[in-house]
Design a protein around this motif. Structure first.
Motif, PDB file in Angstrom:
ATOM      1  N   GLY A  84       0.838  -1.303  -0.092  1.00 28.40           N
ATOM      2  CA  GLY A  84      -0.022  -0.024  -0.103  1.00 28.40           C
ATOM      3  C   GLY A  84       0.765   1.138  -0.069  1.00 28.40           C
ATOM      4  N   GLN A  85       2.091   1.230  -0.281  1.00 24.09           N
ATOM      5  CA  GLN A  85       2.933   2.350  -0.200  1.00 24.09           C
ATOM      6  C   GLN A  85       2.950   3.003  -1.824  1.00 24.09           C
ATOM      7  N   ASP A  86       3.132   4.192  -1.869  1.00 23.03           N
ATOM      8  CA  ASP A  86       3.134   4.878  -3.328  1.00 23.03           C
ATOM      9  C   ASP A  86       4.583   4.729  -4.043  1.00 23.03           C
ATOM     10  N   GLY A  87       5.418   4.386  -3.408  1.00 20.66           N
ATOM     11  CA  GLY A  87       6.854   4.316  -3.932  1.00 20.66           C
ATOM     12  C   GLY A  87       7.628   5.753  -3.642  1.00 20.66           C
ATOM     13  N   ARG A  88       7.162   6.676  -3.071  1.00 22.13           N
ATOM     14  CA  ARG A  88       7.964   7.798  -2.782  1.00 22.13           C
ATOM     15  C   ARG A  88       8.164   7.853  -1.209  1.00 22.13           C
ATOM     16  N   ASN A  89       7.078   7.542  -0.581  1.00 19.54           N
ATOM     17  CA  ASN A  89       7.111   7.984   0.616  1.00 19.54           C
ATOM     18  C   ASN A  89       7.201   6.503   1.428  1.00 19.54           C
ATOM     19  N   ARG A  90       8.219   6.078   1.951  1.00 21.31           N
ATOM     20  CA  ARG A  90       8.407   4.527   2.426  1.00 21.31           C
ATOM     21  C   ARG A  90       7.793   4.904   3.897  1.00 21.31           C
ATOM     22  N   PHE A  91       7.001   3.820   4.301  1.00 21.11           N
ATOM     23  CA  PHE A  91       6.396   3.508   5.588  1.00 21.11           C
ATOM     24  C   PHE A  91       5.210   4.440   5.825  1.00 21.11           C
ATOM     25  N   LEU A  92       4.751   4.924   4.606  1.00 20.82           N
ATOM     26  CA  LEU A  92       3.334   5.418   4.518  1.00 20.82           C
ATOM     27  C   LEU A  92       2.637   4.766   3.643  1.00 20.82           C
ATOM     28  N   HIS A  93       1.424   3.994   4.511  1.00 20.64           N
ATOM     29  CA  HIS A  93       0.693   2.960   3.818  1.00 20.64           C
ATOM     30  C   HIS A  93      -0.778   3.582   3.589  1.00 20.64           C
ATOM     31  N   HIS A  94      -0.886   3.735   2.279  1.00 26.68           N
ATOM     32  CA  HIS A  94      -2.354   4.423   1.885  1.00 26.68           C
ATOM     33  C   HIS A  94      -3.421   3.172   1.931  1.00 26.68           C
ATOM     34  N   HIS A  95      -2.949   2.086   1.592  1.00 23.25           N
ATOM     35  CA  HIS A  95      -4.209   1.041   1.486  1.00 23.25           C
ATOM     36  C   HIS A  95      -3.418  -0.372   2.394  1.00 23.25           C
ATOM     37  N   VAL A  96      -4.203  -1.231   2.626  1.00 25.50           N
ATOM     38  CA  VAL A  96      -3.993  -2.405   2.900  1.00 25.50           C
ATOM     39  C   VAL A  96      -3.446  -3.272   1.763  1.00 25.50           C
ATOM     40  N   GLY A  97      -2.198  -3.456   1.729  1.00 21.17           N
ATOM     41  CA  GLY A  97      -1.711  -4.119   0.337  1.00 21.17           C
ATOM     42  C   GLY A  97      -1.241  -5.366   0.641  1.00 21.17           C
TER      43      GLY A  97
END
Length: 384
Positions: free
Chosen positions: A222-235
């Protein structure tokens, strides 16, 4: 006296990557000693995605850990979940059902076309209800599903079309590559696939930028590839390996020639088997639109007899999917939603009769001729 026959033509060859051995070892060393020490989702994966995107004309290609994972990511990206239904073929591989169930949704099984062995659009249309969220047809063996009819059905029903094209790289229908007909499609790179590799991997391809962006996040927790350890979704953990990305990029230039050789073998088999239907051996037709050279599969009334005959001739074969999906213990409880029996007669026939012959690019002409001659000998023996 027992006679031991040496296996001279394996179904899964042990030397698929022999000609690329040095390139693979060099790639392993390069990635392993790279000061960056990035072994997943690095610049090599990005280059591989770009190369596939350019070759396919797709808006986006997202590399992930397997073809199965690619289907799961798509289903998650379009928010299919509990209470939803997805129409899938009754004949095929387990992920057609398991990926749907993993989302809490229900697979609804459609029968297949008796010639292409792919989802029958007519039967699929009768299964669409107000709970249906997607159609998920799969291309089988060497023939694409009827994507124009399925695309029309999905559009009329207002549902997603998810194309399981895991096997079908190198195929196209009406000028459109396999995997480009649906809202999203997938390829698998497990070793025996058309663009197989010595590892596990796959891609999602789509022209829907929003869907692609969501898949990119879901494949990496669920990370966006720019901000590590920021999870936007349960991935998910569905990331692509840098060694395999570099190796596949190396092998991409040779893919057309390998596809051409596979196609040549398919055509030869079909030409030699075209007159065997009366003996209970039915082959796919020679060439034609919507064909791809993954696995060459016959339908045979006496499948076990043919398998034993070919084994005695030193030829390995393989039977795919001897039990239809609705009759698998894992899926049977979900296969009869309204309490009525859905017999899926054509899927059952395919499960009973299918048998696949060796097909890979470095089969010699002599090997191919031997396989064809052995099949013909069996068929002519049945005629007598």
């Amino acid at each position: 006296m027992t006679v031991t026959v040496e296996r001279t033509i394996p179904f899964f060859p042990p030397d698929l990557f022999e000609t690329d051995r040095e390139a693979l070892l060099a790639t392993l060393y390069e990635v392993g000693t790279d000061p960056e020490q990035k072994f997943i989702l690095g610049r090599r994966t990005a280059r591989f995605e770009d190369a596939l995107r350019a070759s396919l004309g797709s808006t986006d290609v997202v590399a992930c850990s397997s073809g199965t994972s690619a289907l799961t990511l798509i289903l998650a990206a379009v928010d299919i979940g509990p209470g939803d239904e997805v129409v899938v073929p009754a004949f095929g591989c387990a992920p057609l059902a398991s990926t749907v169930l993993s989302r809490g949704a229900v697979p609804v099984f459609a029968d297949i076309d008796p010639v292409t062995l792919t989802m029958d659009p007519g039967h699929a249309g009768t299964l669409v209800t107000d709970r249906t969220r997607a159609l998920m047809p799969a291309h089988m063996f060497s023939v694409m599903a009827d994507m124009p009819r399925l695309r029309d059905l999905a559009s009329r029903a207002g549902v997603r079309l998810i194309e399981d094209s895991a096997l079908a790289q190198g195929g196209s229908l009406a000028g459109r590559p396999a995997g480009r007909w649906g809202d999203a499609g997938v390829y698998s790179f497990v070793q025996v696939k058309v663009f197989g590799m010595p590892g596990e991997g796959g891609v999602v391809l789509t022209d829907d930028a929003e869907l692609a962006g969501r898949v990119r996040m879901l494949r990496n927790h669920g990370q966006d590839g720019r901000n590590r350890f920021l999870h936007h979704h349960v991935g998910h953990n569905s990331r692509f390996d840098e060694v395999m990305a570099a190796f596949q990029s190396h092998r991409l230039a040779g893919l057309p020639s390998r596809v051409a050789r596979r196609t040549e073998i398919c055509s030869y088999y079909s030409e030699r088997f075209a007159d065997l239907a009366e003996a209970g051996v039915v082959a796919p037709p020679v060439g034609g639109d919507g064909r791809f050279p993954y696995v060459y599969t016959l339908l045979c009334e006496d499948r076990d007899g043919l398998r034993d005959h070919l084994a005695a001739e030193g030829i390995d074969t393989h039977v795919y999917y001897p039990r239809i999906l609705p009759e698998q213990p894992a899926f049977a409880p979900h296969a009869d939603l309204d309490g009525s029996r859905r017999p899926w007669p054509r899927a059952r026939e395919a499960a009973r009769r299918n048998i696949s012959l060796p097909l890979y690019p470095h089969l010699t002409d002599a090997h191919v001729e031997h396989v064809a001659a052995a099949v013909r000998a069996f068929a002519h023996g049945r005629k007598r």
